[in-house]
Design a protein around this motif. Structure first.
Motif, short mmCIF file in Angstrom:
data_model
loop_
_atom_site.label_atom_id
_atom_site.label_comp_id
_atom_site.label_asym_id
_atom_site.label_seq_id
_atom_site.Cartn_x
_atom_site.Cartn_y
_atom_site.Cartn_z
N TYR A 104 -8.60 98.24 60.09
CA TYR A 104 -8.02 96.88 59.78
C TYR A 104 -7.88 96.23 58.22
CZ TYR A 104 -4.84 92.76 61.56
OH TYR A 104 -4.32 91.77 62.02
N GLU A 105 -9.33 95.97 57.96
CA GLU A 105 -9.32 95.16 56.90
C GLU A 105 -8.40 95.74 55.28
OE1 GLU A 105 -10.52 91.74 56.60
OE2 GLU A 105 -10.38 91.71 58.09
N GLN A 106 -8.90 97.16 55.85
CA GLN A 106 -8.44 98.09 54.72
C GLN A 106 -6.91 98.10 54.94
OE1 GLN A 106 -8.62 102.44 54.57
NE2 GLN A 106 -8.97 102.28 52.68
N ALA A 107 -6.25 97.79 55.23
CA ALA A 107 -4.74 97.99 56.05
C ALA A 107 -4.00 96.34 55.32
CB ALA A 107 -4.10 98.22 57.12
N ALA A 108 -4.80 95.26 55.79
CA ALA A 108 -4.65 94.32 55.63
C ALA A 108 -4.61 94.23 54.21
CB ALA A 108 -5.56 92.88 55.91
N ARG A 109 -5.88 94.68 53.17
CA ARG A 109 -5.89 94.56 51.93
C ARG A 109 -5.07 95.72 51.14
NH1 ARG A 109 -11.65 94.87 53.03
NH2 ARG A 109 -11.31 96.79 52.77
N ILE A 110 -4.58 96.69 52.07
CA ILE A 110 -2.47 97.59 51.06
C ILE A 110 -1.71 96.90 50.91
CG2 ILE A 110 -1.76 99.51 51.49
CD1 ILE A 110 -3.92 100.84 52.55
N PHE A 111 -1.35 96.09 52.51
CA PHE A 111 -0.68 95.07 52.39
C PHE A 111 0.02 93.81 51.07
CE2 PHE A 111 0.84 97.45 56.02
CZ PHE A 111 2.36 97.30 55.59
N VAL A 112 -1.55 93.32 51.70
CA VAL A 112 -1.82 92.58 49.70
C VAL A 112 -0.98 93.07 48.70
CG1 VAL A 112 -2.87 90.41 48.65
CG2 VAL A 112 -3.47 91.08 51.57
N ALA A 130 9.72 93.12 58.22
CA ALA A 130 9.74 93.62 58.83
C ALA A 130 8.56 95.11 58.94
CB ALA A 130 11.16 94.44 59.35
N GLU A 131 8.66 95.49 58.44
CA GLU A 131 7.37 96.78 58.61
C GLU A 131 6.18 96.58 58.43
OE1 GLU A 131 8.65 99.90 58.37
OE2 GLU A 131 10.67 99.20 58.64
N HIS A 132 5.72 95.52 57.98
CA HIS A 132 4.36 94.64 57.79
C HIS A 132 4.16 94.58 59.87
CE1 HIS A 132 1.29 91.09 58.49
NE2 HIS A 132 0.91 91.74 57.40
N LEU A 133 5.01 93.89 60.40
CA LEU A 133 4.71 93.48 61.59
C LEU A 133 5.11 95.18 62.38
CD1 LEU A 133 5.07 91.18 63.78
CD2 LEU A 133 7.69 92.00 64.17
N ARG A 134 6.11 95.32 62.00
CA ARG A 134 5.84 96.49 62.66
C ARG A 134 4.44 97.20 62.77
NH1 ARG A 134 10.46 99.26 60.82
NH2 ARG A 134 11.47 98.43 62.61
N LEU A 139 -0.65 99.37 64.85
CA LEU A 139 -2.26 99.65 65.24
C LEU A 139 -2.51 99.24 66.05
CD1 LEU A 139 -4.39 100.39 63.11
CD2 LEU A 139 -3.85 98.06 61.88
N SER A 140 -2.36 97.50 66.25
CA SER A 140 -2.61 97.02 67.73
C SER A 140 -2.94 97.99 68.62
CB SER A 140 -2.40 95.86 67.69
OG SER A 140 -2.37 95.07 66.14
N ILE A 141 -1.81 98.21 69.24
CA ILE A 141 -1.61 99.49 70.53
C ILE A 141 -2.41 100.41 69.95
CG2 ILE A 141 0.50 100.62 71.24
CD1 ILE A 141 2.16 98.56 70.47
N ALA A 142 -2.93 101.65 68.96
CA ALA A 142 -3.50 102.47 68.37
C ALA A 142 -4.63 102.32 69.76
CB ALA A 142 -3.23 103.03 67.45
#
Length: 147
Positions: A104-112, A130-134, A139-142
């Motif tokens: 999650y932290e790595q994904a957040a850094r990528i989106f930043v 929209a893609e950020h939210l999706r 990721l949370s569902i996974a």
């Protein structure tokens, strides 16, 4: 598939067409192959499909809803919804582990980083969010799915 539909419509200008799409109203860009709806082109306020999309995107969600209402009023759109009456749902509370937190932290850094690049380029941010939210929704569902 959409490109084939466009080509068929050009080759068969007098043929009747029924468009079927699960996302045409929620995602206006998916209307691109539906040229016979008269939403763009000669005799409309939009010269071409891109002009139509730009107009809808600039006006926002309300314009998407108004477009859907307009198509429904013309009889050009029917919206259906699947029934969930025979489905069972279970809410699952999951405490994330260290592995998920790291992903999650790595994904957040990528989106930043992506957002920073987007701002520098001056591009539109509508699709980004929209893609950020999706992405983070899935990721949370996974985390709730067994291996």
């Amino acid at each position: 598939t959409a490109q084939i539909v466009v080509e068929l419509q050009k080759k068969l200008p007098r043929a009747r067409v029924v468009y079927c799409s699960a996302t045409s109203v929620s995602e206006p860009k998916n209307l691109g192959f539906m040229s016979r709806l008269s939403l763009w082109g000669p005799g409309t306020e939009h010269a071409n499909f891109q002009d139509f999309i730009d107009s809808i995107e600039n006006l926002g969600t309300g314009a998407i809803e108004l477009n859907a209402m307009h198509l429904k009023s013309l009889g050009a759109l029917q919206a259906r919804q699947l029934s969930y009456s025979t489905c069972d749902f279970e809410l699952v509370d999951v405490v994330s582990d260290e592995n998920f937190s790291a992903v999650y932290e790595q994904a957040a850094r990528i989106f930043v980083d992506l957002y920073s690049a987007l701002v520098k380029s001056g591009a539109r941010k509508t699709e980004f969010w929209a893609e950020h939210l999706r992405f983070f929704k899935f990721l949370s569902i996974a985390t709730k799915v067994d291996e």
